[in-house]
Design a protein around this motif. Sequence first.
Motif, PDB file in Angstrom:
ATOM      1  N   GLY A 252       0.810  -1.211   0.000  1.00 55.24           N
ATOM      2  CA  GLY A 252       0.000   0.000   0.000  1.00 55.24           C
ATOM      3  C   GLY A 252       0.842   1.259   0.000  1.00 55.24           C
ATOM      4  O   GLY A 252       0.487   2.263  -0.644  1.00 55.24           O
ATOM      5  N   ILE A 253       1.952   1.246   0.710  1.00 54.33           N
ATOM      6  CA  ILE A 253       2.854   2.394   0.732  1.00 54.33           C
ATOM      7  C   ILE A 253       3.344   2.705  -0.682  1.00 54.33           C
ATOM      8  O   ILE A 253       3.356   3.862  -1.124  1.00 54.33           O
ATOM      9  CB  ILE A 253       4.044   2.129   1.682  1.00 54.33           C
ATOM     10  CG1 ILE A 253       3.561   2.167   3.141  1.00 54.33           C
ATOM     11  CG2 ILE A 253       5.178   3.132   1.457  1.00 54.33           C
ATOM     12  CD1 ILE A 253       4.561   1.601   4.136  1.00 54.33           C
ATOM     13  N   SER A 254       3.734   1.667  -1.421  1.00 54.96           N
ATOM     14  CA  SER A 254       4.216   1.878  -2.793  1.00 54.96           C
ATOM     15  C   SER A 254       3.091   2.327  -3.718  1.00 54.96           C
ATOM     16  O   SER A 254       3.290   3.189  -4.587  1.00 54.96           O
ATOM     17  CB  SER A 254       4.866   0.594  -3.326  1.00 54.96           C
ATOM     18  OG  SER A 254       6.055   0.306  -2.602  1.00 54.96           O
ATOM     19  N   ASP A 299       8.900   9.669   0.695  1.00 51.99           N
ATOM     20  CA  ASP A 299       8.015  10.604  -0.006  1.00 51.99           C
ATOM     21  C   ASP A 299       6.622  10.636   0.627  1.00 51.99           C
ATOM     22  O   ASP A 299       6.051  11.717   0.834  1.00 51.99           O
ATOM     23  CB  ASP A 299       7.902  10.217  -1.478  1.00 51.99           C
ATOM     24  CG  ASP A 299       9.227  10.375  -2.225  1.00 51.99           C
ATOM     25  OD1 ASP A 299      10.150  11.004  -1.674  1.00 51.99           O
ATOM     26  OD2 ASP A 299       9.338   9.850  -3.349  1.00 51.99           O
ATOM     27  N   LEU A 300       6.076   9.459   0.929  1.00 50.40           N
ATOM     28  CA  LEU A 300       4.696   9.399   1.407  1.00 50.40           C
ATOM     29  C   LEU A 300       4.529  10.068   2.762  1.00 50.40           C
ATOM     30  O   LEU A 300       3.476  10.660   3.044  1.00 50.40           O
ATOM     31  CB  LEU A 300       4.227   7.942   1.476  1.00 50.40           C
ATOM     32  CG  LEU A 300       2.726   7.730   1.680  1.00 50.40           C
ATOM     33  CD1 LEU A 300       1.938   8.264   0.491  1.00 50.40           C
ATOM     34  CD2 LEU A 300       2.423   6.244   1.898  1.00 50.40           C
ATOM     35  N   TRP A 303       3.402  13.767   2.506  1.00 52.15           N
ATOM     36  CA  TRP A 303       2.299  14.153   1.637  1.00 52.15           C
ATOM     37  C   TRP A 303       1.146  14.751   2.439  1.00 52.15           C
ATOM     38  O   TRP A 303       0.608  14.120   3.347  1.00 52.15           O
ATOM     39  CB  TRP A 303       1.825  12.931   0.858  1.00 52.15           C
ATOM     40  CG  TRP A 303       1.019  13.245  -0.355  1.00 52.15           C
ATOM     41  CD1 TRP A 303       0.992  14.410  -1.051  1.00 52.15           C
ATOM     42  CD2 TRP A 303       0.125  12.349  -1.034  1.00 52.15           C
ATOM     43  NE1 TRP A 303       0.142  14.309  -2.128  1.00 52.15           N
ATOM     44  CE2 TRP A 303      -0.400  13.060  -2.140  1.00 52.15           C
ATOM     45  CE3 TRP A 303      -0.269  11.044  -0.831  1.00 52.15           C
ATOM     46  CZ2 TRP A 303      -1.314  12.480  -3.028  1.00 52.15           C
ATOM     47  CZ3 TRP A 303      -1.163  10.460  -1.705  1.00 52.15           C
ATOM     48  CH2 TRP A 303      -1.681  11.173  -2.786  1.00 52.15           C
ATOM     49  N   ASP A 304       0.737  15.951   2.053  1.00 49.19           N
ATOM     50  CA  ASP A 304      -0.332  16.624   2.790  1.00 49.19           C
ATOM     51  C   ASP A 304      -1.720  16.284   2.253  1.00 49.19           C
ATOM     52  O   ASP A 304      -2.726  16.794   2.748  1.00 49.19           O
ATOM     53  CB  ASP A 304      -0.123  18.145   2.774  1.00 49.19           C
ATOM     54  CG  ASP A 304      -0.128  18.716   1.365  1.00 49.19           C
ATOM     55  OD1 ASP A 304      -0.327  17.952   0.384  1.00 49.19           O
ATOM     56  OD2 ASP A 304       0.079  19.940   1.232  1.00 49.19           O
ATOM     57  N   GLN A 305      -1.798  15.393   1.259  1.00 45.08           N
ATOM     58  CA  GLN A 305      -3.085  15.019   0.670  1.00 45.08           C
ATOM     59  C   GLN A 305      -3.635  13.714   1.267  1.00 45.08           C
ATOM     60  O   GLN A 305      -4.627  13.184   0.766  1.00 45.08           O
ATOM     61  CB  GLN A 305      -2.941  14.857  -0.842  1.00 45.08           C
ATOM     62  CG  GLN A 305      -2.554  16.131  -1.560  1.00 45.08           C
ATOM     63  CD  GLN A 305      -3.677  17.149  -1.551  1.00 45.08           C
ATOM     64  OE1 GLN A 305      -4.794  16.874  -1.953  1.00 45.08           O
ATOM     65  NE2 GLN A 305      -3.379  18.352  -1.055  1.00 45.08           N
ATOM     66  N   ILE A 306      -3.007  13.225   2.294  1.00 46.02           N
ATOM     67  CA  ILE A 306      -3.380  11.929   2.847  1.00 46.02           C
ATOM     68  C   ILE A 306      -3.393  11.994   4.367  1.00 46.02           C
ATOM     69  O   ILE A 306      -2.734  12.848   4.973  1.00 46.02           O
ATOM     70  CB  ILE A 306      -2.384  10.843   2.357  1.00 46.02           C
ATOM     71  CG1 ILE A 306      -2.957   9.429   2.566  1.00 46.02           C
ATOM     72  CG2 ILE A 306      -1.031  10.978   3.052  1.00 46.02           C
ATOM     73  CD1 ILE A 306      -2.106   8.347   1.920  1.00 46.02           C
ATOM     74  N   ARG A 338       5.176  14.295   8.332  1.00 51.00           N
ATOM     75  CA  ARG A 338       3.792  14.417   8.782  1.00 51.00           C
ATOM     76  C   ARG A 338       3.233  13.076   9.263  1.00 51.00           C
ATOM     77  O   ARG A 338       2.425  13.028  10.177  1.00 51.00           O
ATOM     78  CB  ARG A 338       2.908  14.933   7.631  1.00 51.00           C
ATOM     79  CG  ARG A 338       3.268  16.304   7.124  1.00 51.00           C
ATOM     80  CD  ARG A 338       2.411  16.662   5.900  1.00 51.00           C
ATOM     81  NE  ARG A 338       0.987  16.743   6.239  1.00 51.00           N
ATOM     82  CZ  ARG A 338       0.344  17.867   6.537  1.00 51.00           C
ATOM     83  NH1 ARG A 338       1.008  19.014   6.540  1.00 51.00           N
ATOM     84  NH2 ARG A 338      -0.943  17.859   6.824  1.00 51.00           N
ATOM     85  N   TRP A 339       3.643  11.995   8.642  1.00 46.54           N
ATOM     86  CA  TRP A 339       3.035  10.688   8.851  1.00 46.54           C
ATOM     87  C   TRP A 339       4.090   9.603   9.026  1.00 46.54           C
ATOM     88  O   TRP A 339       5.227   9.794   8.636  1.00 46.54           O
ATOM     89  CB  TRP A 339       2.122  10.328   7.657  1.00 46.54           C
ATOM     90  CG  TRP A 339       1.177  11.396   7.263  1.00 46.54           C
ATOM     91  CD1 TRP A 339       1.187  12.125   6.105  1.00 46.54           C
ATOM     92  CD2 TRP A 339       0.057  11.884   8.023  1.00 46.54           C
ATOM     93  NE1 TRP A 339       0.162  13.029   6.096  1.00 46.54           N
ATOM     94  CE2 TRP A 339      -0.552  12.896   7.259  1.00 46.54           C
ATOM     95  CE3 TRP A 339      -0.496  11.556   9.265  1.00 46.54           C
ATOM     96  CZ2 TRP A 339      -1.674  13.587   7.701  1.00 46.54           C
ATOM     97  CZ3 TRP A 339      -1.611  12.240   9.704  1.00 46.54           C
ATOM     98  CH2 TRP A 339      -2.190  13.238   8.928  1.00 46.54           C
ATOM     99  N   PRO A 340       3.645   8.468   9.583  1.00 46.34           N
ATOM    100  CA  PRO A 340       2.292   8.125  10.023  1.00 46.34           C
ATOM    101  C   PRO A 340       2.047   8.491  11.484  1.00 46.34           C
ATOM    102  O   PRO A 340       2.990   8.735  12.243  1.00 46.34           O
ATOM    103  CB  PRO A 340       2.265   6.603   9.858  1.00 46.34           C
ATOM    104  CG  PRO A 340       3.684   6.189  10.174  1.00 46.34           C
ATOM    105  CD  PRO A 340       4.550   7.296   9.614  1.00 46.34           C
TER     106      PRO A 340
END
Length: 418
Positions: A252-254, A299-300, A303-306, A338-340
Amino acid sequence: MASEQTPQDVTRRRVIYIPGYDPFHPRRYRELYRKESAAQAEISGYRISQHATKGQGPFAWGVQSEVGGAQTEAQIEVLLWSDIVKASMNPSIPATYAMLVRTAWTYIASGALFRLMRLRKGPVIAALYPIVFLLGQLLLACALGYAAVRLGGWALLQLPVPVHLGVTAALLGIILFLSVGWAVLHWFRKRDNKFFAYYLMHDYSYSARHKGANPPELEARIAEFRARVEEALASDVDEVLVVGHSSGAHIGISVLADLMRSGWTQGEGPRLGFLTLGHVVPMVSFLPKADRLRADLHDLCQWDQITWVDVTAPGDGCAFALCDPVSVTGVAPENGKRWPLVFSAAFTQTLSPERWNEIKRRFFRLHFQYLCAFDRPRDYDYFLITAGPLSLASRYAERVPSKSRIETPASRYTSRAA
């Protein structure tokens, strides 16, 4: 009990579930959801029901819930890679032992094994279990084969003619040794649904075969999964929730990192949530050629869209409990991430003592507890997350991460794909 005035920001949701290394048909997940959601609804005081859907993906079902007067509809879809898993589990007994040697060497020679032990011993013990158990089977097979040869030699000595001498006796001994040894190994192989040694060996070998790099067939499937997520994001729903369990977490991360790099933004569309459960990310990200996964983590996490929430539990000996997958891999950005959001499902507190005592030694069952009912639930409820009225972002907007989470970088390898 549910509140009389439950807040709501989701009336329709698409849930995309990515299972771990599992060769079974996805109906297993549908039936597990049906059974456990009914149990959780009865415990927590809300209503939930399940119904079939058609033409909505490879394997999907619908869910309706009512929580404190708020009604929500969800469609849950399982993304299939069980065919890839089955293909990787077909090797013969000798090939499995060759896998054992190759996998053990990969983790030891790279230094990954010793660094993983610094994080959590539970999943490392789980990884060593198939090696020890398969070697034990081999030793037993050799011992019984040797005993059969000795017994056969004694029987030949009782014959009135000296056939026990020379090439004939030696050949008979070799045949007897191999026959008995093979019969023992085959007996264990046929009963691996009780021992799980071959299953786990193939699981760990699948990641180690390419030293952390995705094999071509998995890369192709990740691209297909991304297309399914994009299709869901283009639909008329309020939230798209991607759930990755066990090995499905790093897949899922990829998938979502590829989506991020494609330039997708929410705009007027649904919110995007990502829930990882019982992850084993370091088993892959600590390997020398896992550049792709390390880049995806790096990268993930920015991300501010998630909204990315990671849930594990120290009671789950198969997961890297409370290990922040980004930080422990050593790929967190220098300017912060930001995450997780990492917190514990706290099995010893969210399950009654009676229930905990019943399942605490069933290690594989505990690894699936995230998908099951809790008889003393706190703020983690899989069925409210996947079918309830609040988005993942709203549900955990005020949630602080667990203080006991592990964020110390431990991987020897931190290189990332360009």
